[in-house]
Design a protein around this motif. Structure first.
Motif, PDB file in Angstrom:
ATOM      1  N   ILE A 109      35.573  65.452   1.015  1.00 21.19           N
ATOM      2  CA  ILE A 109      35.306  66.514   0.051  1.00 21.19           C
ATOM      3  C   ILE A 109      33.819  66.860  -0.005  1.00 21.19           C
ATOM      4  O   ILE A 109      33.441  68.030  -0.007  1.00 21.19           O
ATOM      5  N   HIS A 110      32.936  65.864  -0.051  1.00 22.76           N
ATOM      6  CA  HIS A 110      31.507  66.167  -0.135  1.00 22.76           C
ATOM      7  C   HIS A 110      30.953  66.539   1.242  1.00 22.76           C
ATOM      8  O   HIS A 110      31.295  65.943   2.252  1.00 22.76           O
ATOM      9  N   TYR A 111      30.115  67.551   1.253  1.00 22.32           N
ATOM     10  CA  TYR A 111      29.474  68.057   2.480  1.00 22.32           C
ATOM     11  C   TYR A 111      30.493  68.412   3.561  1.00 22.32           C
ATOM     12  O   TYR A 111      30.221  68.248   4.754  1.00 22.32           O
ATOM     13  N   THR A 112      31.667  68.892   3.179  1.00 23.26           N
ATOM     14  CA  THR A 112      32.630  69.390   4.161  1.00 23.26           C
ATOM     15  C   THR A 112      32.895  70.859   3.884  1.00 23.26           C
ATOM     16  O   THR A 112      32.441  71.729   4.625  1.00 23.26           O
ATOM     17  N   MET A 113      33.588  71.149   2.792  1.00 24.44           N
ATOM     18  CA  MET A 113      33.886  72.551   2.470  1.00 24.44           C
ATOM     19  C   MET A 113      32.631  73.405   2.402  1.00 24.44           C
ATOM     20  O   MET A 113      32.648  74.582   2.789  1.00 24.44           O
ATOM     21  N   VAL A 114      31.524  72.835   1.925  1.00 22.96           N
ATOM     22  CA  VAL A 114      30.289  73.613   1.803  1.00 22.96           C
ATOM     23  C   VAL A 114      29.661  73.921   3.161  1.00 22.96           C
ATOM     24  O   VAL A 114      28.790  74.796   3.253  1.00 22.96           O
ATOM     25  N   LYS A 115      30.078  73.223   4.214  1.00 19.14           N
ATOM     26  CA  LYS A 115      29.449  73.406   5.525  1.00 19.14           C
ATOM     27  C   LYS A 115      30.407  73.958   6.577  1.00 19.14           C
ATOM     28  O   LYS A 115      30.025  74.081   7.743  1.00 19.14           O
ATOM     29  N   THR A 116      31.621  74.287   6.202  1.00 15.75           N
ATOM     30  CA  THR A 116      32.572  74.769   7.189  1.00 15.75           C
ATOM     31  C   THR A 116      32.165  76.132   7.732  1.00 15.75           C
ATOM     32  O   THR A 116      31.455  76.903   7.085  1.00 15.75           O
ATOM     33  N   THR A 117      32.651  76.418   8.940  1.00 17.02           N
ATOM     34  CA  THR A 117      32.390  77.707   9.577  1.00 17.02           C
ATOM     35  C   THR A 117      33.689  78.253  10.167  1.00 17.02           C
ATOM     36  O   THR A 117      34.714  77.575  10.179  1.00 17.02           O
ATOM     37  N   PHE A 118      33.604  79.480  10.655  1.00 15.59           N
ATOM     38  CA  PHE A 118      34.739  80.079  11.371  1.00 15.59           C
ATOM     39  C   PHE A 118      34.483  80.070  12.877  1.00 15.59           C
ATOM     40  O   PHE A 118      34.981  80.930  13.600  1.00 15.59           O
ATOM     41  N   PHE A 119      33.713  79.098  13.351  1.00 14.65           N
ATOM     42  CA  PHE A 119      33.404  78.990  14.773  1.00 14.65           C
ATOM     43  C   PHE A 119      34.678  79.053  15.614  1.00 14.65           C
ATOM     44  O   PHE A 119      35.662  78.385  15.332  1.00 14.65           O
ATOM     45  N   ASN A 120      34.646  79.866  16.636  1.00 20.17           N
ATOM     46  CA  ASN A 120      35.784  80.077  17.539  1.00 20.17           C
ATOM     47  C   ASN A 120      36.951  80.792  16.870  1.00 20.17           C
ATOM     48  O   ASN A 120      38.011  80.955  17.471  1.00 20.17           O
ATOM     49  N   GLY A 121      36.777  81.140  15.599  1.00 12.45           N
ATOM     50  CA  GLY A 121      37.889  81.758  14.886  1.00 12.45           C
ATOM     51  C   GLY A 121      39.031  80.800  14.605  1.00 12.45           C
ATOM     52  O   GLY A 121      40.142  81.236  14.276  1.00 12.45           O
ATOM     53  N   VAL A 122      38.753  79.490  14.692  1.00 13.22           N
ATOM     54  CA  VAL A 122      39.841  78.534  14.438  1.00 13.22           C
ATOM     55  C   VAL A 122      40.263  78.614  12.978  1.00 13.22           C
ATOM     56  O   VAL A 122      39.466  78.915  12.090  1.00 13.22           O
ATOM     57  N   ASN A 123      41.509  78.336  12.746  1.00 16.14           N
ATOM     58  CA  ASN A 123      42.070  78.459  11.406  1.00 16.14           C
ATOM     59  C   ASN A 123      41.332  77.556  10.424  1.00 16.14           C
ATOM     60  O   ASN A 123      41.172  76.360  10.656  1.00 16.14           O
ATOM     61  N   HIS A 124      40.869  78.151   9.338  1.00 14.98           N
ATOM     62  CA  HIS A 124      40.142  77.397   8.324  1.00 14.98           C
ATOM     63  C   HIS A 124      41.131  76.631   7.452  1.00 14.98           C
ATOM     64  O   HIS A 124      42.137  77.188   7.006  1.00 14.98           O
ATOM     65  N   PRO A 125      40.876  75.338   7.184  1.00 15.81           N
ATOM     66  CA  PRO A 125      41.806  74.588   6.329  1.00 15.81           C
ATOM     67  C   PRO A 125      41.943  75.218   4.950  1.00 15.81           C
ATOM     68  O   PRO A 125      40.986  75.756   4.394  1.00 15.81           O
ATOM     69  N   SER A 126      43.139  75.148   4.406  1.00 14.30           N
ATOM     70  CA  SER A 126      43.351  75.563   3.030  1.00 14.30           C
ATOM     71  C   SER A 126      42.622  74.602   2.095  1.00 14.30           C
ATOM     72  O   SER A 126      42.151  73.543   2.508  1.00 14.30           O
TER      73      SER A 126
END
Length: 380
Positions: free
Chosen positions: A337-354
């Motif tokens: 949870i910490h330092y994950t959702m705040v740092k996610t990207t759409f690199f490669n257009g891969v599906n972003h986790p819900s």
């Protein structure tokens, strides 16, 4: 009640609300025992759907950008303690409107924006970030006191008397650190900057105080903070990131394929380390997986975990399991949870986790699902 992972769609970040409350109770107890202010740093945890829970324990937050300052003001409901390495003329007026405290990274930035503060007529407490030139952080990527750091003013570059509008000093030199690291860092800070204590009202000791870790010496921390406050008469602020959301949730994923090359088996997942768990590659950091052996066990099926992006290095390993992994098997990463959702990207257009949450009484709640429009909207 344990999380029923059968209810969780894949991929999905899941916050366990009870685990978050457990951390918040400990943090509030430190705040009350030590007589200090502890605030939530959005850089580590900014899941605003959880703010109603956080607000029961903590009243303020810290921001590092205009967007975070707005989130504090509009969603958390209180003005932010704001620090950024640099402010722009376009952003600063709105940052000022959303902030109770503003810390500057340099005297030139302070001097540039002081007239804006004065002209606004808004009561805001101003501070500067200083560099104690001491840190126990070993990874340079996370070390604000590494030689040549752009963060904070050196003691030798400050005048003997601070500008009268500066009310506080801010230092940040820790990263998921222990109370004994703070003790040594604080000694270095006092050695270089105590001559200014009579000129200021508060000291912000930054983040990196991992007080919710099971091995953290909370009593020692309370002693350090209490003694400093009594010795100096200054208000003390801590801005925690990781400690709020430490071990409060999961990233649920699924094995999509298993490939083998030169005897190395890789389970390719529907998530990406590069896009969704960047600290695993940056620190590097190997997370625990529920139902696995953290280290390879001879004779048991052993796998690297591979992300679904095209980056060659989008993998982390190795873990062992009691049985061979198959497509469709669920892989649940802990402490995601910490330092994950705040740092996610759409690199490669891969599906972003819900994004979802788990409540022991009501079960799973899906908060946000991402799709093509989110990916497209980030681009042009």
């Amino acid at each position: 009640m344990a999380v029923d992972f059968r209810q969780i769609p894949s991929p999905c970040f899941v916050l366990d609300e009870q685990l978050l409350e457990n951390n918040l109770q400990l943090i509030r107890s430190v705040k009350e025992r030590a007589g200090v202010e502890i605030i939530l740093a959005f850089k580590g945890f900014a899941m605003w759907s959880a703010f109603p829970i956080v607000r029961k324990y903590i009243q303020s937050t810290t921001a590092s950008s205009l967007n975070e300052a707005r989130l504090a003001f509009e969603e958390f409901g209180t003005p932010a303690h704001t620090y950024a390495p640099v402010y722009t003329d376009n952003d600063f007026p709105e940052i000022l409107a959303c902030s109770s405290h503003i810390t500057f990274n340099s005297l030139s930035q302070f001097e540039h924006f002081l007239p804006v503060v004065k002209q606004s007529g808004k009561k805001v407490s101003l501070g500067i970030r200083v560099n104690p030139e001491f840190s126990e952080v070993e990874t340079d990527l996370y070390n604000p006191c590494a030689p040549g750091s752009r963060l904070g003013i050196l003691a030798e570059d400050l005048p003997a008397v601070l500008p009268s509008d500066i009310e506080g000093l801010h230092f940040h030199a820790l990263c998921e650190s222990k109370s004994f690291d703070l003790e040594k860092t604080l000694a270095a800070f006092e050695q270089k900057f105590s001559r200014y204590f009579s000129q200021i009202k508060w000291v912000n000791m930054g983040g990196g105080h991992l007080m919710t870790h099971k091995d953290y010496n909370v009593d020692h921390l309370v002693e350090i903070l209490t003694n400093f406050r009594k010795r100096t008469g200054l208000e003390v602020i801590l801005e925690l990131g990781s400690a709020f959301a430490w071990e409060t949730g999961y990233l649920v994923s699924t094995v999509v394929d298993v490939v083998e090359n030169k005897g190395i088996k890789t389970a390719i997942l529907d998530v990406s380390f590069a896009a969704h768990m960047p600290d695993c590659l940056e620190m590097p950091y190997k997370p625990r997986i529920i139902g696995s052996y953290f280290e390879p066990v001879e004779g048991k099926p052993t796998y690297r975990m591979g992300g679904n992006s095209c980056l060659s290095g989008d993998y982390v390993g190795f873990w062992s399991f009691d049985k061979e992994l198959q497509p469709g098997d669920q892989i649940v990463f802990e402490d995601m949870i910490h330092y994950t959702m705040v740092k996610t990207t759409f690199f490669n257009g891969v599906n972003h986790p819900s994004i979802g949450s788990w409540n022991d009484k009501t079960g799973f709640k899906l908060i946000r699902k991402f799709g093509y429009d989110d990916f497209k909207g980030k681009l042009s």
